[in-house]
Motif scaffolding. Structure first.
Motif, PDB file in Angstrom:
ATOM      1  N   PRO A 105      12.269  19.999 -20.700  1.00 55.60           N
ATOM      2  CA  PRO A 105      11.614  20.897 -21.736  1.00 55.60           C
ATOM      3  C   PRO A 105      12.369  20.642 -23.201  1.00 55.60           C
ATOM      4  CG  PRO A 105      11.664  21.570 -19.684  1.00 55.60           C
ATOM      5  CD  PRO A 105      12.523  20.529 -19.625  1.00 55.60           C
ATOM      6  N   ARG A 106      12.050  20.866 -24.259  1.00 53.11           N
ATOM      7  CA  ARG A 106      12.791  20.742 -25.447  1.00 53.11           C
ATOM      8  C   ARG A 106      12.726  22.608 -25.764  1.00 53.11           C
ATOM      9  NH1 ARG A 106      10.471  16.603 -30.195  1.00 53.11           N
ATOM     10  NH2 ARG A 106      10.926  14.641 -28.695  1.00 53.11           N
ATOM     11  N   SER A 107      11.384  23.335 -25.383  1.00 55.43           N
ATOM     12  CA  SER A 107      11.376  24.223 -26.306  1.00 55.43           C
ATOM     13  C   SER A 107      11.701  25.143 -25.962  1.00 55.43           C
ATOM     14  CB  SER A 107       9.357  24.643 -25.902  1.00 55.43           C
ATOM     15  OG  SER A 107       9.219  24.889 -25.170  1.00 55.43           O
ATOM     16  N   LEU A 153       9.387  27.270 -22.514  1.00 52.66           N
ATOM     17  CA  LEU A 153       9.727  25.747 -21.190  1.00 52.66           C
ATOM     18  C   LEU A 153      10.770  25.722 -20.906  1.00 52.66           C
ATOM     19  CD1 LEU A 153       6.836  23.257 -22.456  1.00 52.66           C
ATOM     20  CD2 LEU A 153       6.531  25.197 -21.177  1.00 52.66           C
ATOM     21  N   LYS A 154      11.914  25.760 -21.070  1.00 52.87           N
ATOM     22  CA  LYS A 154      12.974  25.264 -20.689  1.00 52.87           C
ATOM     23  C   LYS A 154      13.693  26.512 -19.790  1.00 52.87           C
ATOM     24  CE  LYS A 154      16.167  22.837 -23.907  1.00 52.87           C
ATOM     25  NZ  LYS A 154      16.983  23.299 -24.806  1.00 52.87           N
ATOM     26  N   LYS A 161       5.658  17.550 -28.075  1.00 52.27           N
ATOM     27  CA  LYS A 161       6.018  18.426 -29.076  1.00 52.27           C
ATOM     28  C   LYS A 161       6.920  18.792 -27.915  1.00 52.27           C
ATOM     29  CE  LYS A 161       1.093  18.985 -31.494  1.00 52.27           C
ATOM     30  NZ  LYS A 161       0.125  19.974 -31.357  1.00 52.27           N
ATOM     31  N   ASP A 162       6.865  19.150 -27.063  1.00 52.43           N
ATOM     32  CA  ASP A 162       7.207  20.067 -26.097  1.00 52.43           C
ATOM     33  C   ASP A 162       8.680  19.830 -25.199  1.00 52.43           C
ATOM     34  OD1 ASP A 162       6.076  22.274 -27.128  1.00 52.43           O
ATOM     35  OD2 ASP A 162       4.634  22.230 -25.920  1.00 52.43           O
ATOM     36  N   PHE A 163       8.972  18.467 -24.845  1.00 50.68           N
ATOM     37  CA  PHE A 163       9.529  17.745 -23.957  1.00 50.68           C
ATOM     38  C   PHE A 163      10.266  16.118 -24.829  1.00 50.68           C
ATOM     39  CE2 PHE A 163       7.060  19.898 -21.515  1.00 50.68           C
ATOM     40  CZ  PHE A 163       7.066  20.312 -20.669  1.00 50.68           C
ATOM     41  N   LEU A 219       0.029  22.031 -20.947  1.00 49.21           N
ATOM     42  CA  LEU A 219       0.383  21.014 -20.857  1.00 49.21           C
ATOM     43  C   LEU A 219       0.151  20.293 -19.120  1.00 49.21           C
ATOM     44  CD1 LEU A 219       3.229  20.261 -20.462  1.00 49.21           C
ATOM     45  CD2 LEU A 219       4.282  21.949 -19.067  1.00 49.21           C
ATOM     46  N   GLN A 240       0.935  14.912 -26.946  1.00 46.22           N
ATOM     47  CA  GLN A 240       0.962  16.924 -26.960  1.00 46.22           C
ATOM     48  C   GLN A 240       2.077  16.896 -26.403  1.00 46.22           C
ATOM     49  OE1 GLN A 240      -1.142  19.304 -28.092  1.00 46.22           O
ATOM     50  NE2 GLN A 240      -0.200  21.000 -26.328  1.00 46.22           N
ATOM     51  N   GLU A 242       0.376  27.563 -22.475  1.00 46.66           N
ATOM     52  CA  GLU A 242       0.777  26.899 -23.286  1.00 46.66           C
ATOM     53  C   GLU A 242       1.078  26.232 -21.661  1.00 46.66           C
ATOM     54  OE1 GLU A 242       4.979  25.843 -24.796  1.00 46.66           O
ATOM     55  OE2 GLU A 242       4.056  27.725 -24.795  1.00 46.66           O
TER      56      GLU A 242
END
Length: 197
Positions: free
Chosen positions: A141-143, A146-147, A122-124, A108, A119, A104
């Protein structure tokens, strides 16, 4: 009074016309077929008084992937593409097993350099400031995965990405500078061979 209102209206319209959006940044960074140049990477570790520094060159090819060619402190070549990460050894390119969030993180990194906002979104959470010549993009970060790794990522540049700073949750950080990048419409024969293997 009419002149003042006209001036305010013109300034407001000019400000709106000059707004630089995430989509425009994606188009700008995604336009070149090939981007290449030198890089300097500094890894700042809490336990060490000076950063660990590595240098080399990179080749980012929109249709192929990324070549990351370390020259200092050791010589080591990496390739990141749809197949994953590969490292060159005396026998050729060897695909490395992906561990944990490694795959991942690689996707990124590739998305950041290509300016792939879909892309990244999706995660940020993305926050963009500036214009096409001088911009800064902050990624929060959202996920959950990744946090656990990053508190935030700051990317800045102009025509190309010039600086990436990764702030990690444990207090370490990585700063990557790519200030002399150039673009081209073709890969060299050696680069084509590297992506083909």
């Amino acid at each position: 009074m009419i002149r003042l209102l006209t001036l305010i209206t013109l300034l407001a319209v000019t400000g709106l016309a000059q707004a630089f959006s995430i989509d425009e940044l994606s188009q700008q960074l995604g336009k070149p077929t090939v981007v290449r140049g030198p890089f300097i990477q500094e890894k700042h570790l809490r336990a060490l008084p000076v950063p660990l520094t590595s240098k080399g060159n990179f080749v980012l090819a929109k249709a192929n992937g990324l070549l990351w060619l370390l020259s200092s402190p050791v010589q080591q070549d990496y390739r990141i593409d749809a197949r994953g990460i590969a490292r060159r050894d005396p026998g050729g390119w060897q695909v490395l097993p992906s561990r944990g969030g490694g795959a991942e993180q690689n996707q990124l990194f590739f998305a950041v350099l290509q300016g792939d906002s879909r892309q990244l979104q999706k995660d940020f959470e993305l926050a963009l400031q500036g214009d096409a010549q001088h911009w800064t993009l902050q990624l929060t970060p959202r996920s959950l995965l990744l946090k656990q790794i990053f508190t935030r990522i700051d990317i800045s540049g102009g025509e190309y990405v010039e600086r990436i700073q990764l702030a990690e949750t444990q207090g370490d950080s990585t700063v990557l500078r790519m200030t002399n990048s150039t673009s081209s419409s073709n890969l060299s024969a050696a680069e084509r061979a590297d992506f083909a293997q």
